[in-house]
Design an enzyme around this catalytic site. Structure first.
Site, PDB file in Angstrom:
ATOM      1  N   THR A   1       0.908  -1.383  -0.330  1.00 38.16           N
ATOM      2  CA  THR A   1      -0.211  -0.066   0.283  1.00 38.16           C
ATOM      3  C   THR A   1       1.022   1.805  -0.023  1.00 38.16           C
ATOM      4  O   THR A   1       0.423   2.647  -0.226  1.00 38.16           O
ATOM      5  CB  THR A   1      -0.912  -0.328   0.995  1.00 38.16           C
ATOM      6  OG1 THR A   1      -0.063  -0.156   2.778  1.00 38.16           O
ATOM      7  CG2 THR A   1      -1.766  -0.956   1.035  1.00 38.16           C
ATOM      8  N   GLY A   2       2.057   0.897   0.359  1.00 38.57           N
ATOM      9  CA  GLY A   2       3.363   1.730   0.686  1.00 38.57           C
ATOM     10  C   GLY A   2       3.062   2.580  -1.091  1.00 38.57           C
ATOM     11  O   GLY A   2       3.146   1.749  -2.625  1.00 38.57           O
TER      12      GLY A   2
ATOM     13  N   GLU B   1      32.345  -4.716  -5.400  1.00 39.08           N
ATOM     14  CA  GLU B   1      32.954  -3.902  -5.159  1.00 39.08           C
ATOM     15  C   GLU B   1      33.738  -3.584  -4.221  1.00 39.08           C
ATOM     16  O   GLU B   1      33.825  -5.036  -3.180  1.00 39.08           O
ATOM     17  CB  GLU B   1      31.936  -2.740  -4.923  1.00 39.08           C
ATOM     18  CG  GLU B   1      30.454  -2.919  -3.788  1.00 39.08           C
ATOM     19  CD  GLU B   1      29.068  -1.598  -3.995  1.00 39.08           C
ATOM     20  OE1 GLU B   1      29.044  -2.040  -4.561  1.00 39.08           O
ATOM     21  OE2 GLU B   1      29.191  -1.059  -2.141  1.00 39.08           O
TER      22      GLU B   1
ATOM     23  N   HIS C   1      41.530  -0.513  15.559  1.00 45.83           N
ATOM     24  CA  HIS C   1      42.032  -1.707  14.881  1.00 45.83           C
ATOM     25  C   HIS C   1      41.672  -2.964  14.511  1.00 45.83           C
ATOM     26  O   HIS C   1      41.696  -3.670  13.831  1.00 45.83           O
ATOM     27  CB  HIS C   1      43.710  -1.580  15.729  1.00 45.83           C
ATOM     28  CG  HIS C   1      43.769  -1.001  15.363  1.00 45.83           C
ATOM     29  ND1 HIS C   1      45.362  -0.248  14.751  1.00 45.83           N
ATOM     30  CD2 HIS C   1      43.926   0.431  16.550  1.00 45.83           C
ATOM     31  CE1 HIS C   1      45.510   1.208  15.157  1.00 45.83           C
ATOM     32  NE2 HIS C   1      45.389   1.140  16.080  1.00 45.83           N
TER      33      HIS C   1
END
Lengths: 289, 377
Positions: free
Chosen positions: A17-18, A210, A248
């Site tokens: 519904t969005g 990536e 670190h």
């Protein structure tokens, strides 16, 4: 065959519904995907462009036989939505939502592994498409073509770039799948490579990675040992500025992994053909097939 | 988002993690002789860079005179390109032993990782490299959490001082709570010390997961305290992911992977990117307008490459944004636009119907990058 989805895949959309959920669910439906239901607590009984809305995934499965969920719900509710879909019995949960806290992702992954046999794709991913069969997600189907190349990527838009390069050369795809770039992806490169290796329709594989993390290095190791089909790869971020590191712990965990150079070396050593420019992916596959 | 030491220590307070008593100072006028600390005190520069001690950014003061002198010296100091804008002044500790502890997410294991070592206070990466047996690694199931038994075993395995086992157990469990309930990407304490007053977290390296900002009010406070360049501030307000770089080709794209790749392809054509700018997924017209505004304020930009591959992002909305931002304007630089994917035909017709002599439409990423590099030279 294709991997993870096919013509029989029945999709329930969480957050139909969005605005985003509706736009992409209807695009998927127009493409021929069996979008059988939507969920939105409190809105059960309504219809969105003819698609019935249910209060819960469980109800939706009972009434429509849905076996796959596509999740568009906002980050604060995404973990519960994914778990709901998996606990209700969806075999595949595709989580498109971007911006989920890492803790929610880690917990969600842990619970899914322990309590269900569901596969989660994403979060923060574009979903997957098996051209000519089904589109579950936000990938623009116009650029795809049915065929024999499996495409897997961590980046959404770069996946589209790779697919377009293939389609432009009339090279079709078996399944194109975006695993998402978040810290805890439900499905890894290795899961997808394994599925492509065992898929009759897939003859060659494009893998796009990536910088950051060590998923590509782990995939390279898997390719070396388990993948006999040819792999063309591209790694984005060769010229990206190094991020500001703190502490670190991260360095100890990842060691030398994470840079574009390390990933390219690992994949090359595993026998993949690593191209330096994403627009060359199509030609590299053409040379192989 | 990486926090300053004093911000991490504010979180320590919220989670009842013991640390030295301290005062925070961003201006020398705030220094008051009647402060509540006992001498000696340590004056610590607040900068996000390692090696501040060696650079003179940490000094011990035995009285108010020294405190004033060192505070004056260190405030405004440049440490490896970082301007010291604030100080943390702490009561000095008598250190008996120094340990290392950190919590982070191990992305390959998909579990939390606790690392613990009796060899704190030194370069822990060296310890991990040369004496890996001295660094205890404990994997924690995100759904089950960290039990007291596991902590005690780790303390014993790491050979920490067992006279303090209950106190250490308590502090480690609180640090874990900070990591999980505080939505931190990293909690690192080096050193976690045994002092004459008990266990104390002497330093803090805390990084926050900004995806969790909606459930932590203090994240916004911390964010506003961390200085960033004005252009990055503007971009942030507009929800754009912007990083300034040194080249001359301005880059706008959607999705981090595609933008990174655009940087790579521009570099392959002999150019250099002036920035990294990701408008994210599902961008609206005003997002694109704001992105162009960000680049307008950057002097090093000589041409702009807009590389959009629509998925959740709709090319028609992007095109509307470009038209909105450029309509009737005399542009400073040529703009090369490449639109593909969701609603790209609609987007391209919008651009064609509102043509601007400085805007060139390109049909491929490679060609667009080439044109943008030429436009910048």
């Amino acid at each position: 065959m294709s991997i993870f989805i096919d013509k029989e895949t029945k999709v329930v959309v969480q957050g139909l519904t969005g605005e985003q959920g509706k736009f992409h669910a209807l695009r998927n439906k127009d493409y021929g995907t069996k979008v059988v239901a939507g969920t939105r607590p409190g809105k059960g009984g309504e219809l969105v462009e003819g698609i019935p809305i249910f209060n819960s995934v469980e109800e939706a499965i009972k009434e429509t036989g849905a076996n796959t969920a596509m999740t568009f719900v906002p980050p604060p509710f995404a973990k519960d939505a994914v778990l709901e879909a998996a606990y209700a019995g969806c075999e595949l949960v595709v989580c498109i939502t971007e911006g989920i806290p890492a803790k929610d992702e880690a917990e969600m992954y842990d619970l899914l592994k322990e309590k269900t046999s569901s596969r989660l794709l994403g979060p923060n991913c574009p979903g997957l498409i098996s051209p000519g069969k089904s589109n579950v997600g936000i990938m623009p189907h116009e650029i795809t073509l049915e065929g024999n190349v499996g495409v897997v990527s961590r980046s959404g838009t770069l996946t589209y770039q790779a697919v377009l390069e293939l389609t432009n050369l009339k090279i079709g795809q078996s399944t194109c799948i975006g695993i998402g770039g978040d810290p805890v992806p439900g499905t890894s490169f290795i899961d997808v490579l394994d599925a492509f290796q065992n898929d009759d329709q897939t003859e060659a594989i494009v893998m796009i990675g990536e910088i950051g993390g060590s998923a590509e290095e782990e995939a390279a190791d898997f390719i070396k040992k388990n993948v006999s089909k040819p792999v063309v790869s591209y790694i984005a971020g060769l010229t990206a500025p190094p991020g500001k590191k703190m502490g670190h712990a991260g360095a100890i965990v990842s060691g030398n992994k994470g840079t574009a150079t390390a990933k390219i070396e690992a994949l090359t050593e595993a026998g993949a053909n690593v191209v330096k420019n994403p627009t060359r992916i199509g030609q590299a596959i053409k040379d192989i097939l | 988002m990486n926090l300053f030491e004093y911000q991490g220590k504010r979180l320590y307070k919220d989670f009842s993690i013991p640390a030295p008593k301290s005062i925070f100072l961003s201006n020398i006028s705030e220094l008051d002789e009647n402060h509540e600390l006992d001498y000696p005190v340590v004056v610590k520069s607040q900068v996000q860079v390692g090696g501040r001690g060696k650079a003179g950014g940490i000094k011990v003061a035995n009285n108010y005179e020294e405190l004033t002198k060192f505070s004056n010296e260190i405030l405004g100091m440049d440490i490896k390109g970082h301007l010291v804008e604030s100080l943390l002044i702490e009561e000095a500790s008598t250190i008996l032993e120094e340990y290392y502890i950190s919590f982070t997410l191990d992305r390959s294991a998909k579990e939390y990782l606790m690392m613990l070592s009796a060899k704190g206070g030194m370069d822990i990466e060296e310890v991990a490299e040369n004496n890996p047996e001295d660094l205890i690694k404990l994997y924690i199931s995100p759904s089950k959490g960290l039990s007291s038994e596991s902590i005690i075993k780790a303390i014993k395995d790491a050979k920490l001082n067992e006279d303090f086992i209950d106190e250490l157990n308590d502090v480690i469990s609180k640090l874990y709570s900070l990591f999980v309930d505080g939505d931190c990407d990293l909690v690192e304490v080096n050193p976690l010390a045994i002092t004459d007053k008990g266990v104390s977290a002497l330093d803090s390296k805390v990084s926050l997961d900004m995806n969790a900002i909606y459930r932590h009010d203090n994240f916004i406070e911390f964010e506003t305290e961390i200085p960033i360049p004005a252009s990055e501030q503007f971009a942030k307000e507009k929800n754009l992911n912007f990083i300034k770089l040194d080249g001359s080709v301005g880059i706008i794209g959607n999705g981090a992977g595609l933008v990174m790749s655009t940087l790579d392809v521009v570099s392959e054509h002999g150019g250099m990117a002036a920035n990294f700018l990701d408008i994210g997924g599902g961008a609206k017209a005003e997002t694109v307008t704001a992105a162009l505004e960000v680049l307008e304020s950057e002097d090093n930009v000589k041409s702009v490459l807009i590389n959009i591959f629509g998925g959740i992002t709709r090319c028609d909305l992007v095109a509307n944004g470009i038209v909105e931002a450029t309509k009737g304007k005399n542009l400073k630089w040529p703009i090369i636009v490449r639109l593909d994917g969701t609603n790209s035909n609609e987007g391209l017709s919008i651009l064609k119907n509102n043509s601007n002599e400085n805007i060139t439409i390109s049909s491929s990423m490679d060609e667009a990058a080439k044109l943008a590099v030429e436009g910048a030279s």
